[in-house]
Design a protein around this motif. Structure first.
Motif, PDB file in Angstrom:
ATOM      1  N   GLU A 178       3.888   1.632 -10.194  1.00 54.49           N
ATOM      2  CA  GLU A 178       3.315   0.349 -10.582  1.00 54.49           C
ATOM      3  C   GLU A 178       2.918   0.344 -12.047  1.00 54.49           C
ATOM      4  O   GLU A 178       3.132  -0.641 -12.767  1.00 54.49           O
ATOM      5  N   THR A 179       2.357   1.449 -12.509  1.00 57.20           N
ATOM      6  CA  THR A 179       1.997   1.552 -13.923  1.00 57.20           C
ATOM      7  C   THR A 179       3.239   1.490 -14.804  1.00 57.20           C
ATOM      8  O   THR A 179       3.247   0.826 -15.848  1.00 57.20           O
ATOM      9  N   ASP A 180       4.317   2.151 -14.369  1.00 59.44           N
ATOM     10  CA  ASP A 180       5.566   2.132 -15.135  1.00 59.44           C
ATOM     11  C   ASP A 180       6.128   0.713 -15.238  1.00 59.44           C
ATOM     12  O   ASP A 180       6.612   0.301 -16.299  1.00 59.44           O
TER      13      ASP A 180
ATOM     14  N   LYS B 179       7.792   6.893  -6.450  1.00 59.15           N
ATOM     15  CA  LYS B 179       7.806   8.091  -7.283  1.00 59.15           C
ATOM     16  C   LYS B 179       8.409   9.271  -6.515  1.00 59.15           C
ATOM     17  O   LYS B 179       9.169  10.074  -7.079  1.00 59.15           O
ATOM     18  N   ALA B 180       8.047   9.372  -5.248  1.00 63.30           N
ATOM     19  CA  ALA B 180       8.577  10.473  -4.435  1.00 63.30           C
ATOM     20  C   ALA B 180      10.088  10.342  -4.265  1.00 63.30           C
ATOM     21  O   ALA B 180      10.828  11.332  -4.375  1.00 63.30           O
ATOM     22  N   ILE B 181      10.562   9.129  -3.997  1.00 60.36           N
ATOM     23  CA  ILE B 181      12.003   8.905  -3.840  1.00 60.36           C
ATOM     24  C   ILE B 181      12.735   9.265  -5.132  1.00 60.36           C
ATOM     25  O   ILE B 181      13.769   9.933  -5.119  1.00 60.36           O
ATOM     26  N   ALA B 182      12.185   8.806  -6.271  1.00 64.78           N
ATOM     27  CA  ALA B 182      12.807   9.093  -7.560  1.00 64.78           C
ATOM     28  C   ALA B 182      12.863  10.602  -7.815  1.00 64.78           C
ATOM     29  O   ALA B 182      13.846  11.126  -8.350  1.00 64.78           O
ATOM     30  N   PHE B 183      11.819  11.304  -7.420  1.00 63.62           N
ATOM     31  CA  PHE B 183      11.773  12.761  -7.630  1.00 63.62           C
ATOM     32  C   PHE B 183      12.860  13.465  -6.834  1.00 63.62           C
ATOM     33  O   PHE B 183      13.618  14.286  -7.371  1.00 63.62           O
ATOM     34  N   PHE B 184      12.950  13.145  -5.538  1.00 60.33           N
ATOM     35  CA  PHE B 184      13.903  13.852  -4.689  1.00 60.33           C
ATOM     36  C   PHE B 184      15.353  13.465  -4.999  1.00 60.33           C
ATOM     37  O   PHE B 184      16.242  14.317  -4.976  1.00 60.33           O
ATOM     38  N   VAL B 185      15.586  12.190  -5.307  1.00 63.08           N
ATOM     39  CA  VAL B 185      16.938  11.791  -5.715  1.00 63.08           C
ATOM     40  C   VAL B 185      17.311  12.474  -7.022  1.00 63.08           C
ATOM     41  O   VAL B 185      18.437  12.907  -7.229  1.00 63.08           O
ATOM     42  N   GLY B 186      16.297  12.598  -7.909  1.00 60.84           N
ATOM     43  CA  GLY B 186      16.525  13.219  -9.202  1.00 60.84           C
ATOM     44  C   GLY B 186      16.859  14.687  -9.127  1.00 60.84           C
ATOM     45  O   GLY B 186      17.338  15.268 -10.109  1.00 60.84           O
ATOM     46  N   LEU B 187      16.610  15.317  -7.998  1.00 65.72           N
ATOM     47  CA  LEU B 187      17.000  16.721  -7.822  1.00 65.72           C
ATOM     48  C   LEU B 187      18.514  16.877  -7.708  1.00 65.72           C
ATOM     49  O   LEU B 187      19.056  17.947  -7.988  1.00 65.72           O
ATOM     50  N   GLN B 188      19.189  15.790  -7.298  1.00 66.51           N
ATOM     51  CA  GLN B 188      20.627  15.847  -7.053  1.00 66.51           C
ATOM     52  C   GLN B 188      21.445  15.193  -8.161  1.00 66.51           C
ATOM     53  O   GLN B 188      22.587  15.587  -8.399  1.00 66.51           O
TER      54      GLN B 188
ATOM     55  N   PRO C 249       0.835  -1.211   0.000  1.00 66.59           N
ATOM     56  CA  PRO C 249       0.000   0.000   0.000  1.00 66.59           C
ATOM     57  C   PRO C 249       0.868   1.259   0.000  1.00 66.59           C
ATOM     58  O   PRO C 249       1.827   1.368   0.780  1.00 66.59           O
ATOM     59  N   LEU C 250       0.572   2.173  -0.911  1.00 65.77           N
ATOM     60  CA  LEU C 250       1.273   3.449  -1.057  1.00 65.77           C
ATOM     61  C   LEU C 250       2.715   3.324  -1.556  1.00 65.77           C
ATOM     62  O   LEU C 250       3.403   4.345  -1.729  1.00 65.77           O
ATOM     63  N   TRP C 251       3.194   2.090  -1.802  1.00 67.88           N
ATOM     64  CA  TRP C 251       4.582   1.913  -2.207  1.00 67.88           C
ATOM     65  C   TRP C 251       4.853   2.563  -3.564  1.00 67.88           C
ATOM     66  O   TRP C 251       5.921   3.147  -3.783  1.00 67.88           O
ATOM     67  N   SER C 252       3.884   2.480  -4.475  1.00 64.75           N
ATOM     68  CA  SER C 252       4.071   3.094  -5.788  1.00 64.75           C
ATOM     69  C   SER C 252       4.273   4.604  -5.649  1.00 64.75           C
ATOM     70  O   SER C 252       5.152   5.190  -6.298  1.00 64.75           O
ATOM     71  N   PHE C 253       3.486   5.222  -4.796  1.00 63.93           N
ATOM     72  CA  PHE C 253       3.615   6.668  -4.558  1.00 63.93           C
ATOM     73  C   PHE C 253       4.962   6.990  -3.932  1.00 63.93           C
ATOM     74  O   PHE C 253       5.635   7.960  -4.322  1.00 63.93           O
ATOM     75  N   LEU C 254       5.378   6.183  -2.973  1.00 65.13           N
ATOM     76  CA  LEU C 254       6.650   6.428  -2.301  1.00 65.13           C
ATOM     77  C   LEU C 254       7.823   6.287  -3.269  1.00 65.13           C
ATOM     78  O   LEU C 254       8.787   7.063  -3.208  1.00 65.13           O
TER      79      LEU C 254
END
Length: 243
Positions: free
Chosen positions: A161-163, A143-152, A136-141
């Motif tokens: 999950e869709t990806d 995406k969030a991790i990828a976003f913040f790591v991608g800032l650096q 539960p909520l892992w797909s959202f998490l």
């Protein structure tokens, strides 16, 4: 220096392959070629070598063939096919396929230094479970991790999950295309179909609900009238760009 030209039949196969919608019922058809071409298809490239695909052969002699053709909306490419191949995406089998890769690498690296072995095994032992697990909520998490790591730094963004589902179907499609090219190389024609009742097809083949049918491919020796018109493609200049 003059460039050496390599002659090959590969491009002839590409040019000659067409989606044929009417197959010859009288022409000889070697069903063994379908098996041969499917064995070539499993050599296709696929994401993380997980091989999350299955192929179900339904030849004209099968009691399921008529029902399956009807579930393909009675398309002529299905009703006249000498054999139907159901191409199935099995995202749900990721654990067993990851373990198979893990065991293979473990055997391959058993004489390597410990740090090399750990590095090789971490991909299937750690990264793949993080990408493919469902919580539960892992797909959202993710995406969030990828976003913040991608800032650096550069980061893979397609982690939801869709990806992951899309990635599996991309791999399956590569295998399906390999199969169709192999069939053409053997002198036979094919037609990939997306128009079918997926729920009823899964029931007919006794597939689990988690399986997803990517396409159903009709196979046979095509008739001239089975090619519906001249080939049309957009000009290469509209789709191929150099930066």
């Amino acid at each position: 220096m003059e460039e050496k030209v390599i002659k090959t039949g590969f491009f002839e196969v590409i040019n000659e392959r067409r989606s044929v919608r009417i197959f010859d019922q009288e022409a000889p058809f070697n069903h063994g070629v379908v098996q041969k071409c499917l064995e070539a298809a499993v050599l296709a490239p696929n994401s993380s070598n997980l091989q999350l695909w299955e192929f179900y052969r339904v030849p004209e002699s099968s009691p399921l063939k008529e029902n399956l053709a009807n579930l393909c909306m009675k398309q002529k490419a299905a009703t006249t096919a000498r054999e139907l191949v159901v191409v199935v995406a099995r995202r749900d089998l990721w654990k067993s396929r990851a373990k198979a890769n893990y065991d293979h690498i473990q055997e391959r690296f058993k004489t390597a230094p410990a740090h090399k072995q750990k590095q090789a095994l971490s991909y299937f032992g750690s990264l793949i479970p993080k990408l493919y697990s469902k919580y539960p909520l892992w797909s959202f998490l993710k995406k969030a991790i990828a976003f913040f790591v991608g800032l650096q730094r550069p980061m893979v963004r397609e982690v939801s999950e869709t990806d992951v589902r899309i990635s599996v179907h991309k791999s399956v499609a590569l295998a399906a295309m390999t199969f169709m090219y192999a069939m053409k190389a053997e002198g036979y024609d094919t037609c990939p179909m997306e128009g079918f009742d997926s729920l009823r097809v899964k029931k007919l083949l006794q597939l689990p609900s988690s399986a997803e049918i990517s396409m159903i491919i009709g196979c046979g020796k095509g008739l001239p009238e089975g090619v519906y018109g001249d080939r049309f493609r957009l000009a290469c200049e509209e789709v191929i760009f150099k930066k």
